[in-house]
Design a protein around this motif. Structure first.
Motif, PDB file in Angstrom:
ATOM      1  N   ASN A  71       0.827  -1.208   0.000  1.00  0.00           N
ATOM      2  CA  ASN A  71       0.000   0.000   0.000  1.00  0.00           C
ATOM      3  C   ASN A  71       0.862   1.260   0.000  1.00  0.00           C
ATOM      4  N   CYS A  74       2.320   1.655  -3.433  1.00  0.00           N
ATOM      5  CA  CYS A  74       1.286   2.085  -4.391  1.00  0.00           C
ATOM      6  C   CYS A  74       0.871   3.539  -4.181  1.00  0.00           C
ATOM      7  N   GLN A  75       0.931   4.013  -2.947  1.00  0.00           N
ATOM      8  CA  GLN A  75       0.551   5.405  -2.668  1.00  0.00           C
ATOM      9  C   GLN A  75       1.548   6.398  -3.252  1.00  0.00           C
ATOM     10  N   LEU A 104      -3.090  -8.278  -4.589  1.00  0.00           N
ATOM     11  CA  LEU A 104      -3.351  -6.843  -4.605  1.00  0.00           C
ATOM     12  C   LEU A 104      -4.834  -6.567  -4.399  1.00  0.00           C
ATOM     13  N   GLN A 108      -5.131  -1.073  -5.205  1.00  0.00           N
ATOM     14  CA  GLN A 108      -3.711  -1.195  -5.538  1.00  0.00           C
ATOM     15  C   GLN A 108      -3.527  -1.548  -7.009  1.00  0.00           C
ATOM     16  N   LYS A 111      -4.139   1.559  -9.060  1.00  0.00           N
ATOM     17  CA  LYS A 111      -3.015   2.502  -9.007  1.00  0.00           C
ATOM     18  C   LYS A 111      -1.878   2.034  -9.912  1.00  0.00           C
TER      19      LYS A 111
END
Length: 177
Positions: A71, A74-75, A104, A108, A111
């Motif tokens: 996470n 992905c952010q 995922l 996610q 993204k």
């Protein structure tokens, strides 16, 4: 963050020996993985790309180690600007996206899909585009719209790209038929 570990990351160069040494350190000291991820995803750190190099190596050989940090990766993935970091993080995206060990979330996957499409459209280096194509091809097995979008982008850009891009593009287009 452990100053000595950060200092070591800041001082490494791109040599295989240095990168392998840092990867091995992280594997022998799993508690440092959290620090590595923080270092590599802190885009205000001028050396964040060096952290990405090690994250990339871990993603390639032991992707499951990154599971708690997917996470966080992905952010920040769409925010990278350094060419060396983008190349490495595109490989991380590929290994995360194709791993059988990591599940995922929809968010996610979205993204990763979005940034891979962006990398294909933007003026990025060929390695980044190749990993983006491969990641999108994998995702297209579950999301047919991705296959169409990928095919359109490849077809539109094919004549303007390098031989490496074209070789991978041909394989992808052949597999889509």
């Amino acid at each position: 963050m452990n100053a000595t570990f950060s200092d070591q990351l800041s001082k490494i160069n791109a040599s295989t020996e240095n990168r392998n040494r840092m990867r091995d350190f992280v594997l022998q000291h799993p508690e440092s993985l959290k620090e590595l991820i923080a270092f590599g995803t802190d885009l205000t750190n001028k050396n964040h790309h060096k952290g990405v190099w090690i994250i990339e190596m871990l993603a390639e050989h032991q992707t499951e180690l990154l599971s708690p940090f997917v996470n966080q990766i992905c952010q920040t993935i769409s925010e990278y600007k350094n060419d060396s970091a983008i190349r490495g993080i595109s490989r991380v995206a590929y290994f995360l996206g194709t791993s059988k060990m990591i599940n995922l979330t929809n968010s996610q996957r979205e993204k990763l899909t979005e940034i891979c499409l962006d990398w294909l459209i933007r003026d990025e280096r060929v390695a980044c585009k190749v990993y983006a194509m491969r990641t999108l091809q994998h995702f297209s097995k579950k999301e047919p719209w991705i296959a169409e979008e990928l095919k359109d982008i490849i077809s539109r850009d094919y004549t303007h790209q390098s031989a490496g891009y074209k070789a991978v593009a041909r394989k992808i287009l052949k597999n889509e038929q």
